[in-house]
Design a protein around this motif. Sequence first.
Motif, short mmCIF file in Angstrom:
data_model
loop_
_atom_site.label_atom_id
_atom_site.label_comp_id
_atom_site.label_asym_id
_atom_site.label_seq_id
_atom_site.Cartn_x
_atom_site.Cartn_y
_atom_site.Cartn_z
N LEU A 37 45.28 -22.68 -47.79
CA LEU A 37 45.77 -21.31 -48.01
C LEU A 37 44.85 -20.32 -47.30
O LEU A 37 45.33 -19.33 -46.71
N ALA A 38 43.55 -20.59 -47.33
CA ALA A 38 42.61 -19.74 -46.59
C ALA A 38 42.91 -19.83 -45.09
O ALA A 38 42.91 -18.82 -44.38
N VAL A 39 43.18 -21.05 -44.61
CA VAL A 39 43.54 -21.23 -43.20
C VAL A 39 44.78 -20.41 -42.87
O VAL A 39 44.85 -19.75 -41.83
N GLY A 110 34.22 -32.17 -42.33
CA GLY A 110 32.83 -31.80 -42.59
C GLY A 110 32.71 -31.05 -43.91
O GLY A 110 33.71 -30.83 -44.60
N PRO A 111 31.48 -30.66 -44.27
CA PRO A 111 31.27 -29.95 -45.53
C PRO A 111 32.01 -28.61 -45.53
O PRO A 111 32.17 -27.97 -44.49
N LEU A 112 32.45 -28.21 -46.71
CA LEU A 112 33.29 -27.01 -46.83
C LEU A 112 32.58 -25.70 -46.46
O LEU A 112 33.17 -24.90 -45.72
N PRO A 113 31.36 -25.42 -46.91
CA PRO A 113 30.78 -24.09 -46.61
C PRO A 113 30.74 -23.73 -45.13
O PRO A 113 31.16 -22.61 -44.77
N PRO A 114 30.32 -24.63 -44.21
CA PRO A 114 30.36 -24.24 -42.80
C PRO A 114 31.79 -24.02 -42.30
O PRO A 114 32.03 -23.13 -41.47
N ARG A 115 32.73 -24.79 -42.81
CA ARG A 115 34.13 -24.62 -42.39
C ARG A 115 34.65 -23.25 -42.84
O ARG A 115 35.38 -22.59 -42.10
N ILE A 116 34.27 -22.84 -44.03
CA ILE A 116 34.67 -21.51 -44.52
C ILE A 116 34.01 -20.44 -43.66
O ILE A 116 34.62 -19.42 -43.34
N GLY A 117 32.76 -20.67 -43.27
CA GLY A 117 32.08 -19.73 -42.38
C GLY A 117 32.84 -19.54 -41.08
O GLY A 117 32.96 -18.42 -40.57
N SER A 182 47.19 -10.43 -47.86
CA SER A 182 47.57 -11.81 -47.57
C SER A 182 46.89 -12.77 -48.54
O SER A 182 47.53 -13.70 -49.06
N ILE A 183 45.61 -12.56 -48.79
CA ILE A 183 44.89 -13.41 -49.75
C ILE A 183 45.53 -13.32 -51.12
O ILE A 183 45.76 -14.34 -51.78
N GLU A 184 45.84 -12.10 -51.55
CA GLU A 184 46.44 -11.91 -52.87
C GLU A 184 47.77 -12.67 -52.96
O GLU A 184 48.04 -13.35 -53.95
N GLU A 185 48.58 -12.59 -51.91
CA GLU A 185 49.86 -13.29 -51.91
C GLU A 185 49.66 -14.81 -51.95
O GLU A 185 50.33 -15.51 -52.70
N HIS A 186 48.72 -15.32 -51.18
CA HIS A 186 48.47 -16.76 -51.18
C HIS A 186 47.87 -17.23 -52.51
O HIS A 186 48.19 -18.34 -52.96
#
Length: 194
Positions: A37-39, A110-117, A182-186
């Motif tokens: 959803l973030a993607v 890979g690990p989530l934190p770098p991917r979120i970065g 968009s974040i709120e909707e997702h």
Amino acid sequence: MMSNVTLQSLRQAAEKRDPEQCQFLLKTLFMEMEFYLAVAVVVERAQAFLETFEHYYPDAGFARQILTQMVNTGTAPSKLPPQALRDFEYPGAANYMKALSDLAHALQPGPLPPRIGYLVSATVNAIMAELVEHYYGRRMEHWILARQDPESAQAREIAFTFWTDDEIALLDTDHWLQVAESIEEHLRRQIRQE
């Protein structure tokens, strides 16, 4: 719900044009969300500039192909194609390529934190692509001067004038508010699915 408080804080940071706070809050929200959803939020931002990018680079069909792959399969190539590595000189185009590259990195294992970065960086660069194109697309002489010697006093003055322009300020705030929307909707969709 913590997300509502964070979303409201993101909207306030957008109104104040506080880029560091916007990025921090965006990362916080993305960490709370289902990853794909973030993607989706970031892909929406990237798609907003796609037609503009293709207008100036009609031979760059790879951008649409990469975004389509991301939407349809949730995957991305591990490396951008060679034609994506050239110097994209038109205002905003290099930011856009950085956004696509960051999105592709975020979709690698890979690990989530770098991917979120990477997702946060992709969002910032997608927004910046729109702002830079909107402003400098009408002021190509300033763009050329700023690119010739980015460290010069003249380039710094041009960049300051860009960042403090009233229209750019409104657009910047608006784009960040669209991200929050968009974040709120997702997040609503995520809650309905749980």
